[in-house]
Design an enzyme around this catalytic site. Structure first.
Site, PDB file in Angstrom:
ATOM      1  N   GLU A   1       4.802  -8.040   2.945  1.00 23.38           N
ATOM      2  CA  GLU A   1       4.772  -8.750   4.158  1.00 23.38           C
ATOM      3  C   GLU A   1       4.520  -7.652   5.331  1.00 23.38           C
ATOM      4  O   GLU A   1       3.464  -8.331   6.045  1.00 23.38           O
ATOM      5  CB  GLU A   1       5.914  -9.060   4.180  1.00 23.38           C
TER       6      GLU A   1
ATOM      7  N   VAL B   1       0.912  -0.719  -0.057  1.00 19.60           N
ATOM      8  CA  VAL B   1       0.180   0.209   0.010  1.00 19.60           C
ATOM      9  C   VAL B   1       0.966   1.084  -0.371  1.00 19.60           C
ATOM     10  O   VAL B   1       1.725   1.177   0.952  1.00 19.60           O
ATOM     11  CB  VAL B   1      -1.107   0.237   1.171  1.00 19.60           C
TER      12      VAL B   1
HETATM   13  N1  THU Z   1       7.475  -4.287  -1.387  1.00 19.21           N
HETATM   14  C1  THU Z   1       7.267  -5.038  -0.598  1.00 19.21           C
HETATM   15  O1  THU Z   1       6.129  -4.671  -1.304  1.00 19.21           O
HETATM   16  N2  THU Z   1       7.424  -6.272  -0.628  1.00 19.21           N
HETATM   17  C2  THU Z   1       8.807  -5.586  -0.423  1.00 19.21           C
HETATM   18  O2  THU Z   1       9.496  -6.679   0.256  1.00 19.21           O
HETATM   19  C3  THU Z   1      10.052  -5.012  -1.186  1.00 19.21           C
HETATM   20  C4  THU Z   1       9.242  -4.053  -1.634  1.00 19.21           C
HETATM   21  C5  THU Z   1       6.885  -2.929  -1.892  1.00 19.21           C
HETATM   22  C6  THU Z   1       7.116  -1.549  -1.695  1.00 19.21           C
HETATM   23  C7  THU Z   1       6.968  -0.572  -2.591  1.00 19.21           C
HETATM   24  O3  THU Z   1       5.018  -0.335  -2.588  1.00 19.21           O
HETATM   25  C8  THU Z   1       7.395  -1.101  -3.598  1.00 19.21           C
HETATM   26  O4  THU Z   1       7.559  -2.494  -3.305  1.00 19.21           O
HETATM   27  C9  THU Z   1       8.902  -0.781  -4.545  1.00 19.21           C
HETATM   28  O5  THU Z   1       9.728  -0.869  -3.905  1.00 19.21           O
END
Ligand code: THU
Length: 145
Positions: free
Chosen positions: A61, A49
Site C-alpha cells: 500500500e 518490497v
Molecule cells: N505487508 C504489506 O505489504 N501490506 C500489509 O498491509 C501487511 C504486510 C507486507 C510487509 C512484508 O513484506 C510482508 O507483508 C510480511 O509482513
C-alpha cells in the site's frame, strides 16, 4: 467519479492480485498487492518490497501511494484493494492494511477530502471498510492547516 460513485470492485481486486505477482518478498514469502482507484478512473498499483535489513521493507500500500504521489496525485482517492498471502497460499485469507499503511493512505485521502473504501479480498470473501473506520480520528494534513 467521486468517493461515492459506484465502481467495479472485481476489477480493482484483480489489479491488486496482479500487482502481488510483482512482490519482492524473499524473507517473509508473504506477497501483497495493492491497487488504488482515483476519481478519474485510473488505477495505480504497488507490491511489497523487502530488504535484507528487514525493518526497511515497504508494504504494498505504501509503495502504491508513493508511486501515485510521484505521478502527481494529491487526492481523488476513491478506493483501495489489497490482496495477498504466503506465496503458495495467496488469497487464503484477507489482508488488512498495517497501521503504518493506514496512515500513509490517509495522507493521500485527506489531501483530496475523501474517505476511500478499502477492499480486503480473499478468494472467498471481500471485506469492505471505510478508511476512517480502519484509522479513526486520524492525524493528517488537515491538522497542519
Ligand atoms: N505487508 C504489506 O505489504 N501490506 C500489509 O498491509 C501487511 C504486510 C507486507 C510487509 C512484508 O513484506 C510482508 O507483508 C510480511 O509482513
Amino acid at each position: 467519479m467521486t468517493a461515492g460513485t459506484p465502481f467495479d470492485r472485481a476489477e480493482l481486486v484483480a489489479a491488486a492480485r496482479l500487482a502481488a505477482a510483482r512482490a519482492y518478498a524473499p524473507y517473509s514469502r508473504f506477497h501483497v498487492g495493492a491497487a488504488l482507484l482515483f476519481d478519474d478512473g485510473e488505477i495505480v498499483t504497488g507490491a511489497n518490497v523487502e530488504n535484507a535489513s528487514y525493518g526497511l521493507s515497504l508494504c504494498a500500500e505504501t509503495v502504491a501511494c508513493a508511486i501515485a504521489a510521484q505521478a502527481g496525485r494529491r487526492g481523488g482517492l476513491v478506493a483501495v484493494a489489497v490482496f495477498g498471502g504466503l506465496e503458495d497460499r495467496l488469497g487464503e485469507s484477507m489482508v488488512t492494511p498495517c497501521g503504518r499503511c493506514r496512515q500513509v493512505i490517509t495522507e493521500l485521502a485527506q489531501l483530496g477530502g475523501t474517505d476511500p473504501l478499502v477492499l480486503c479480498a480473499s478468494h472467498d470473501e471481500t471485506g469492505e471498510f471505510r478508511l476512517s473506520a480502519l484509522l479513526p480520528r486520524a492525524f493528517g494534513p488537515a491538522n497542519l492547516t
